[in-house]
Enzyme design. Structure first.
Site, PDB file in Angstrom:
ATOM      1  N   LYS A  22      64.113  60.557  54.711  1.00 40.66           N
ATOM      2  CA  LYS A  22      64.656  60.723  53.361  1.00 40.66           C
ATOM      3  C   LYS A  22      66.177  60.830  53.369  1.00 40.66           C
ATOM      4  O   LYS A  22      66.751  61.586  54.150  1.00 40.66           O
ATOM      5  CB  LYS A  22      64.052  61.978  52.721  1.00 40.66           C
ATOM      6  N   TYR A  52      63.751  68.663  52.115  1.00 39.17           N
ATOM      7  CA  TYR A  52      64.051  69.649  51.075  1.00 39.17           C
ATOM      8  C   TYR A  52      64.012  68.980  49.705  1.00 39.17           C
ATOM      9  O   TYR A  52      64.214  67.777  49.571  1.00 39.17           O
ATOM     10  CB  TYR A  52      65.349  70.406  51.328  1.00 39.17           C
ATOM     11  N   CYS A  53      63.672  69.782  48.700  1.00 36.74           N
ATOM     12  CA  CYS A  53      63.482  69.318  47.320  1.00 36.74           C
ATOM     13  C   CYS A  53      62.592  68.072  47.269  1.00 36.74           C
ATOM     14  O   CYS A  53      62.990  67.028  46.764  1.00 36.74           O
ATOM     15  CB  CYS A  53      64.827  69.040  46.654  1.00 36.74           C
ATOM     16  N   PRO A  54      61.377  68.174  47.801  1.00 35.56           N
ATOM     17  CA  PRO A  54      60.507  66.997  47.853  1.00 35.56           C
ATOM     18  C   PRO A  54      59.995  66.593  46.475  1.00 35.56           C
ATOM     19  O   PRO A  54      59.852  67.415  45.569  1.00 35.56           O
ATOM     20  CB  PRO A  54      59.349  67.476  48.739  1.00 35.56           C
TER      21      PRO A  54
END
Length: 276
Positions: A157, A144-146
């Protein structure tokens, strides 16, 4: 000079520890903005540690989801507060196992966006040097939120970085997933997008989240690591290299904060309506 020091000045470093207070999440972003505004004028520098319980922090693009209200109601039904931040990026989770750091610097016009991100990358590498030298920065697809400055170990991550510039000041912000279950956090954000999109075409490309691309540091390092452990390490690193000054807001900064707080309230009322 250590790699993480390259944008810091040879002067005192204001140190704010906001991990144990009753500040609302929207106030946290208002505070960063107030400090950026002050730092741009005074040429000081600061670092701030902060955390919030059971909060989902959304980006502006998230508010454009076709079924945004339905998706937010689901998050709230799971016991989470929801706030729309004033910086870039997409949805992230903040809870008692996630620690956020803000580096606040002047001279924004002389510091490239790349340098701002790299400063945070090097600081994180220095913080966790006793435990690992395998931290890498690249976009972790499926997280998420890459972004280009996702931080990972073995491709998993654990952190994401954003950047906010106000006038001639900068805030480089990072969240660090310290304790598990980070894949559960990713599953929650996956549900948010599934409900928010619900098969409808969107102008913005939202991430297709694969929870197994994300993991907490305690799991990745296979150690019993707590937020307090990390905060102690951060304090030791900074104390060794800087003259730390306890962070207390000046009268001007309180004025800036009150203004920025109202802006965040207005932003969230507009985006969330009765769900704020």
């Amino acid at each position: 000079m250590k790699a993480y020091q390259h944008l810091f000045k040879d002067q005192p470093l204001r140190f704010f520890n906001d991990t144990h207070n009753d500040r609302q999440p929207y106030q946290s972003f208002a505070l960063d903005d107030a400090l950026i505004e002050s730092i741009a004028e005074t040429n000081m520098q600061a670092i701030r540690l902060w955390s919030h319980d059971q909060t989902i922090i959304l980006g502006i693009a998230d508010t454009k989801l076709p079924h945004f209200e339905t998706a937010v109601k689901h998050l709230k039904s799971q016991g989470y507060n929801v706030v729309v931040r004033n910086s870039g990026g997409l949805a992230v989770v903040a809870d008692d196992g996630v620690l956020s750091i803000s580096i606040l610097l002047p001279d924004a016009k002389q510091i490239s966006i790349h340098d701002g991100y790299e400063q945070m990358v090097q600081l994180v590498k220095e913080i966790f040097r006793p435990w690992t030298e395998q931290i890498e920065a690249f976009e972790v697809v499926g997280s998420y939120c890459p972004g280009d400055y996702d931080l990972s170990i073995n491709g998993k991550k654990f952190a994401g970085i954003s950047q906010r510039r106000v006038k001639n000041g900068i805030s480089v912000q990072i969240y660090l997933a310290i304790t598990p279950d980070h894949q559960a956090r990713a599953k929650l954000i996956k549900q948010f997008y599934q409900l928010g999109i619900n098969g409808q075409a969107t102008k913005f490309t939202y991430p297709t989240i694969q929870p197994d691309t994300m993991e907490a540091l305690a799991t990745l390092l296979a150690i019993d690591l707590s937020i307090d452990d990390v905060m102690t390490r951060i304090t030791n690193v900074l104390t060794a290299d800087f003259h730390l000054v306890p962070g207390e807001l000046t009268a001007d900064e309180l004025t800036y904060f009150n203004k920025r707080e109202q802006q965040m309230i207005d932003r969230n009322k507009k985006a969330l309506g009765d769900l704020f």
